[in-house]
Write an enzyme that holds these catalytic residues in place. Structure first.
Site, PDB file in Angstrom:
ATOM      1  CG  ASN A 162      -1.715   2.185   4.737  1.00  6.29           C
ATOM      2  OD1 ASN A 162      -1.122   2.330   3.694  1.00  6.29           O
ATOM      3  ND2 ASN A 162      -2.840   1.529   4.829  1.00  6.29           N
ATOM      4  CG  ASP A 215      -2.191   0.756   1.039  1.00  6.85           C
ATOM      5  OD1 ASP A 215      -2.309   1.455   0.025  1.00  6.85           O
ATOM      6  OD2 ASP A 215      -3.081   0.670   1.904  1.00  6.85           O
ATOM      7  CG  HIS A 233      -6.509  -0.962   5.136  1.00  5.48           C
ATOM      8  ND1 HIS A 233      -5.448  -1.730   4.708  1.00  5.48           N
ATOM      9  CD2 HIS A 233      -6.446   0.184   4.411  1.00  5.48           C
ATOM     10  CE1 HIS A 233      -4.780  -1.082   3.760  1.00  5.48           C
ATOM     11  NE2 HIS A 233      -5.370   0.087   3.567  1.00  5.48           N
ATOM     12  CB  CYS A 259      -5.314   4.490  -2.674  1.00  4.56           C
ATOM     13  SG  CYS A 259      -6.071   3.513  -3.977  1.00  4.56           S
TER      14      CYS A 259
END
Ligand code: HMG
Ligand code: MG
Length: 312
Positions: A248, A15, A206, A239
């Protein structure tokens, strides 16, 4: 909560790196995977088998998988969007196959170029193929609270998608606050709608930390019994199909919280912080993890190379 086990799924090398402007070599990606496994992390995403035209940073995930040291207690996990991805993931002997869709039609279209329904249909052979090969299947649902294109997302909309993924045979569902808009009240509403669908131990959160709410949201998850959280070393992430989605939640920050609350993770926080600092230095980016910065600010290059901490 004291003494209970919490599992972190380290997503930084997937990610995180999928969103970096420049691609990182497969050698560095593999080296970081091994270094993260050395810290005690037991679930680590190595990359994804997606179209390199869509996400060039994840090209060569096969080479990463070949180069990492495989250990019985460390699960090397990858994302796949379709059967072609599954084929590559099985050839690489990935331990967990993750499929990904969204609770928002518009986001799904931008991310994997199909509707939610089409994505579920596309996952059918992927999930059954993965299960026949003896692999565990994780299913991601993105935009579980808000979407960059559609705005707020109703919890019931998420529950519908989760239900379909469970019917396909997903072993675990990870609920993604892709653009980091959630606050604890919204996490509770989301869990009200989804926890009754499956055993709590199969549900993961998440959280992206775009608005600084990720730790509060994880705390809300802990209060509701969630014991699997996704996080990224040094808060890497974003993203490519969610403009403005920053990293994140940092693994270092989550570990600091969990330690304080008395949870068992089996992970050496200081060791993760050192890996985080090294990654930031190599990528030439600042380290958004407050804990990571606090723990490594005083370390010299020599300390980093020898793994020594002068103060803990
Ligand atoms: P498409 O263009 O509709 O598909 O893309 P296609 O079937 O027409 O294929 C286009 C080209 O890609 C073809 O090559 C295929 O062979 C190739 P060409 O003939 O043009 O040379 N291709 C592949 N190559 C390698 N591996 C594959 C693969 N599949 C097709 N598996 C597709 C559809 C799904 C492929 C594309 O949209 C895609 O790869 N998307 C990936 C997007 C992505 O990786 N997003 C980031 C991960 S999701 C995320 O970050 C959210 C998450 O963190 C949770 C959260 O925060 O919410 C998980
Ligand atoms: Mg994400």
């Amino acid at each position: 909560m004291t003494g209970e086990k919490v599992t972190l799924v380290e997503v930084g090398l997937r990610d995180g790196l999928q969103n970096e402007a420049t691609a990182v070599s497969h050698e560095d990606r593999a080296r970081w995977f091994n270094a993260l496994a050395d810290t005690g992390l037991t679930r680590i995403e190595a990359g994804s088998f997606v179209s390199p035209k869509w996400v060039p940073q994840m090209a060569n995930t096969d080479a990463v998988m070949q180069a990492i040291r495989r250990r019985d207690h460390v699960s090397a996990e990858v994302l796949v969007p379709n059967s072609k991805g599954l084929e590559a993931a099985l050839a690489a002997d990935a331990d967990v196959i993750a499929v990904f869709t969204a609770a928002s039609e518009s986001f799904n279209r931008k991310n994997i170029n199909c509707s939610i329904e089409e994505s579920i249909a596309r996952f059918e052979p992927v999930v059954s193929g993965a299960k026949s090969a003896g692999k565990r299947v994780r299913a991601y649902v993105s935009c579980v609270v808000g979407c960059p294109y559609e705005g707020p997302i109703a919890p019931g909309q998420v529950a519908d998608v989760v239900q379909k993924l469970l019917e396909l045979g997903a072993d675990e569902v990870s609920l993604g606050d892709t653009i980091g808009v959630a606050r604890p009240r919204e996490i509770h509403a989301l869990l009200d709608a989804t926890l009754s669908l499956m055993p709590t131990e199969n549900l993961a959160l998440h959280c992206h930390d775009t608005r600084g709410q990720a730790i509060a949201n994880i705390y809300a998850g802990l209060e509701r019994g969630i014991r699997i959280f996704d996080s990224a070393v040094a808060g890497l992430g974003g993203c490519p199909y969610a403009k403005g989605a920053t990293g994140n939640v940092a693994t270092e920050d989550v570990l600091y919280l969990l330690q304080g609350e008395g949870f068992e993770t089996g992970v050496d926080l200081h060791a993760v912080a050192r890996v985080g600092r090294e990654i930031c230095e190599l990528l030439g980016r600042s380290n958004p993890s407050r804990t990571g910065k606090a723990l490594t600010a005083h370390l010299t290059e020599d300390d980093l190379m020898t793994g020594q901490d002068q103060d803990s």
